[in-house]
Each structure stands twice: as structure tokens, then as C-alpha cells.
Design an enzyme around this catalytic site. Structure first.
Site, PDB file in Angstrom:
ATOM      1  N   ARG A   1      12.667   4.179   7.154  1.00 29.04           N
ATOM      2  CA  ARG A   1      12.573   3.221   6.059  1.00 29.04           C
ATOM      3  C   ARG A   1      13.858   3.218   5.264  1.00 29.04           C
ATOM      4  NH1 ARG A   1       7.719   1.831   4.959  1.00 29.04           N
ATOM      5  NH2 ARG A   1       8.860  -0.040   4.531  1.00 29.04           N
TER       6      ARG A   1
ATOM      7  N   LYS B   1      -3.113   7.529   2.103  1.00 28.23           N
ATOM      8  CA  LYS B   1      -3.139   6.097   2.380  1.00 28.23           C
ATOM      9  C   LYS B   1      -4.324   5.709   3.250  1.00 28.23           C
ATOM     10  CE  LYS B   1       1.886   6.150   2.085  1.00 28.23           C
ATOM     11  NZ  LYS B   1       3.135   6.145   2.878  1.00 28.23           N
TER      12      LYS B   1
ATOM     13  N   PRO C   1       0.747  -1.243   0.000  1.00 21.42           N
ATOM     14  CA  PRO C   1       0.000   0.000   0.000  1.00 21.42           C
ATOM     15  C   PRO C   1       0.779   1.296   0.000  1.00 21.42           C
ATOM     16  CG  PRO C   1      -0.114  -1.117   2.152  1.00 21.42           C
ATOM     17  CD  PRO C   1       0.905  -1.789   1.329  1.00 21.42           C
ATOM     18  N   GLU C   2       0.874   1.953  -1.117  1.00 27.87           N
ATOM     19  CA  GLU C   2       1.107   3.388  -1.126  1.00 27.87           C
ATOM     20  C   GLU C   2      -0.214   3.973  -1.611  1.00 27.87           C
ATOM     21  OE1 GLU C   2       4.922   4.757  -2.571  1.00 27.87           O
ATOM     22  OE2 GLU C   2       5.887   2.892  -2.033  1.00 27.87           O
TER      23      GLU C   2
END
Length: 301
Positions: A289, A52, A2-3
DNA sequence: GCAGAATGACAAG
DNA sequence: TTGTCCTTCTGCG
């Protein structure tokens, strides 16, 4: 995975399957029993994505608010074909059992949607929905998005652009893959402070997101490499692998093997040669990230 | 079988 | 900055 593009695609899938119906809402896993009961049997009106976040409105001003997080999935399936509903087919179509940890299931005689692994699944009032949306930066997938809001935040910040792009309050919908790829596409040093970014560079990045994210929605796959983008824009790929019909079963499922070969400029290519200059692609953690970039192509100018 | 990773976002220290 | 949560799938023994 999911982006922002995933959530917008999902909103379309849910609308195609459930808009105007009264799905049975349940929580096979048992962790959303109360919320499911609050929504059960109401009319599914409209699903919408902001960045999102996914909001599905049910009758009576009741909302379902979902955030898939890193590992969530929301699979929409047509388990009974159209033929079963026009009298030409009297076969019984058994309801597929819930496999694994299904937090939420929407079910009609024709479709079902199973939610797993979401970081957030809750019920919400219109006020609560507004509060979430108010915290988000502009979403390049929304026609009403105002890039000026993002620019104001970026152009006054000392934080690295790679950090800012991941901040959903600055710009909504970009995740780790689009971040790395868009910065590479514009040869931007990921560590350059936002306030040192040229206006025209920001404009180009925004325009690129407005181009790339809809492709992601259309294909259910992140596409950033120039040749693939070109192919998609030209419609020069196998349409059978790229479901677009709002009534086609496959349109609501992830692409079986991806419509296009999955490849990127820098994402997850650490240690491999940059496709442009041959220099080794590097990686380090930014904003929690793994960031990937080419230290030569994306050198500060 | 089991560790580790995965396109995310928090809270705690 | 580190830890935690959410779940599934891959790769390695």
C-alpha cells in the site's frame, strides 16, 4: 471505507437494526444464494467485529462472516420510520429495490442492509469463527485486547514498523490511513525495524489507537489531526452531523458529508508541505500500500 | 465512455 | 514482487 473502526461501527448498526429480529436473507446479485438460504428466517442474535472482520450470529449457531476488503460496503438503512409501527402512520413503505451488485440483503419490515463489493462473504460455524479470531492480533477497539501480544511480535521483528502495523496478525484493525497518521503523530520513522522501537513509543502508539479508533467508530470517519481530535473529545462540533442515537435512522448510514472536514497530516498528501516542518511529504509502497510520511519529522533518532 | 483509484488481502512465481 | 478479485465513483476526454 473499511479500517477497523468501520467494522465496529457496522456491528453496532446491524445490532440496532436487526438484533432479535428474523430478517429475510437474500442475494439479489446471486453470488451468495446458498449462504443466504442457510441464514434466512433465523433470529439475528448479535454482530461483533474483530479487527476488519465482521461476524453476525444467527440462531442455531450459524454465523455470517464478512470482510469488506478495500472497496466493500454494508449499508444499513431504516426505510420505514418508527411512526409506521405505532399505529400513527398507515402509509405503506415500499421496499427499496436493490441497486447495483448487492451480494447480500437483510430485510425486515423496518430495516434493510445491503452488502456490496465484499472480499469475503460466507457462512461459518462457531469453530470457523474461532479459527479466524485466533489468527488475529489484538484489536485496540476491544476492551479485552492484550497489547503485550502485539509488542512481542513487534519487538522481535526486523520488519519495518509500517509493515508490522498493517499485519492483522500483529495488530488487528489498523489500515493504511491510521498507519500513516499514527506514525506521524509519534514522529516514528516508518522504516524503523520493529525490534528497534522503544517500548514507550509502542505504548504511546497503542494508547493513541485506543483513543483514535473509538472516535472513528463514533463519527464513522477517521480523525487524527490534533485540533479535530480535541474538538471531538470536547463534544465541540455540530451534533446534528454526528449521529449517535442507536434508534436514529441516520446513525446507520455513513455521515452525509463527514461530520468534520476530511484532512490528514500525511495520508495522501504526497508532494505537499508537511504541516509541521514544511518539508515535502513523501510516498512509497510498503506492505502493498502507499505509505505517506514526512522524511524530516519522522527521521530515525 | 472509460481509465484509474480506493481506508484489503490473497496466491502465484 | 506482481497479479487478481471485489464494486463504485471520479475525472478526463
Amino acid at each position: 471505507m473499511p479500517e477497523g473502526h468501520t467494522l465496529h461501527r457496522l456491528a453496532g448498526s446491524l445490532n440496532g437494526a436487526f438484533a432479535g429480529t428474523r430478517p429475510a436473507v437474500s442475494s439479489p446479485q446471486g453470488r451468495f444464494v446458498e449462504g443466504a438460504a442457510w441464514l434466512d428466517g433465523r433470529t439475528f442474535l448479535d454482530a461483533e467485529a474483530w479487527g476488519k472482520h465482521l461476524f453476525a450470529e444467527f440462531s442455531g449457531e450459524r454465523y455470517l462472516h464478512v470482510h469488506l476488503g478495500l472497496i466493500g460496503s454494508f449499508d444499513v438503512t431504516a426505510y420505514a420510520p418508527d411512526a409506521a409501527f405505532d399505529g400513527s402512520d398507515d402509509t405503506a413503505y415500499p421496499i427499496p429495490p436493490a441497486v447495483g451488485a448487492v451480494r447480500l440483503r437483510l430485510l425486515t419490515p423496518r430495516h434493510l442492509a445491503d452488502l456490496r463489493g465484499a472480499t469475503l462473504c460466507r457462512t461459518a460455524t462457531p469453530e470457523e469463527v474461532d479459527a479466524v479470531v485466533a489468527r488475529l492480533g489484538p484489536d485496540p477497539l476491544r476492551p479485552d485486547a492484550d497489547p503485550e501480544r502485539a509488542w512481542r511480535r513487534i519487538s522481535t521483528s526486523a520488519r519495518p514498523i509500517a509493515d508490522l502495523l498493517m499485519d492483522q496478525a500483529v495488530l488487528a484493525g489498523v489500515g493504511n490511513v491510521y498507519r500513516a497518521e499514527v506514525l506521524f503523530r509519534h514522529r516514528v520513522d516508518p522504516f524503523r525495524p520493529g525490534r528497534e522501537l522503544r517500548r514507550r513509543t509502542f505504548d504511546a502508539i497503542w494508547a493513541d489507537l485506543v483513543l483514535l479508533l473509538p472516535i472513528g467508530v463514533q463519527l464513522g470517519q477517521i480523525v487524527t489531526m490534533a485540533d479535530q481530535v480535541e474538538d471531538v473529545l470536547a463534544g465541540d462540533y455540530d451534533p446534528a452531523l454526528v449521529p449517535t442515537s442507536p434508534t436514529g435512522v441516520s446513525a446507520w448510514r455513513p455521515n452525509p458529508h463527514g461530520a468534520l472536514e476530511r484532512r490528514y497530516y500525511v495520508y495522501k498528501r504526497d508532494g505537499m508541505p508537511c504541516l509541521t516542518c514544511g518539508s515535502r511529504v513523501r510516498t512509497t509502497v510498503v506492505a502493498g500500500r502507499n505509505l505517506f510520511w514526512c522524511g524530516r519529522c519522522q527521521r530515525r533518532r
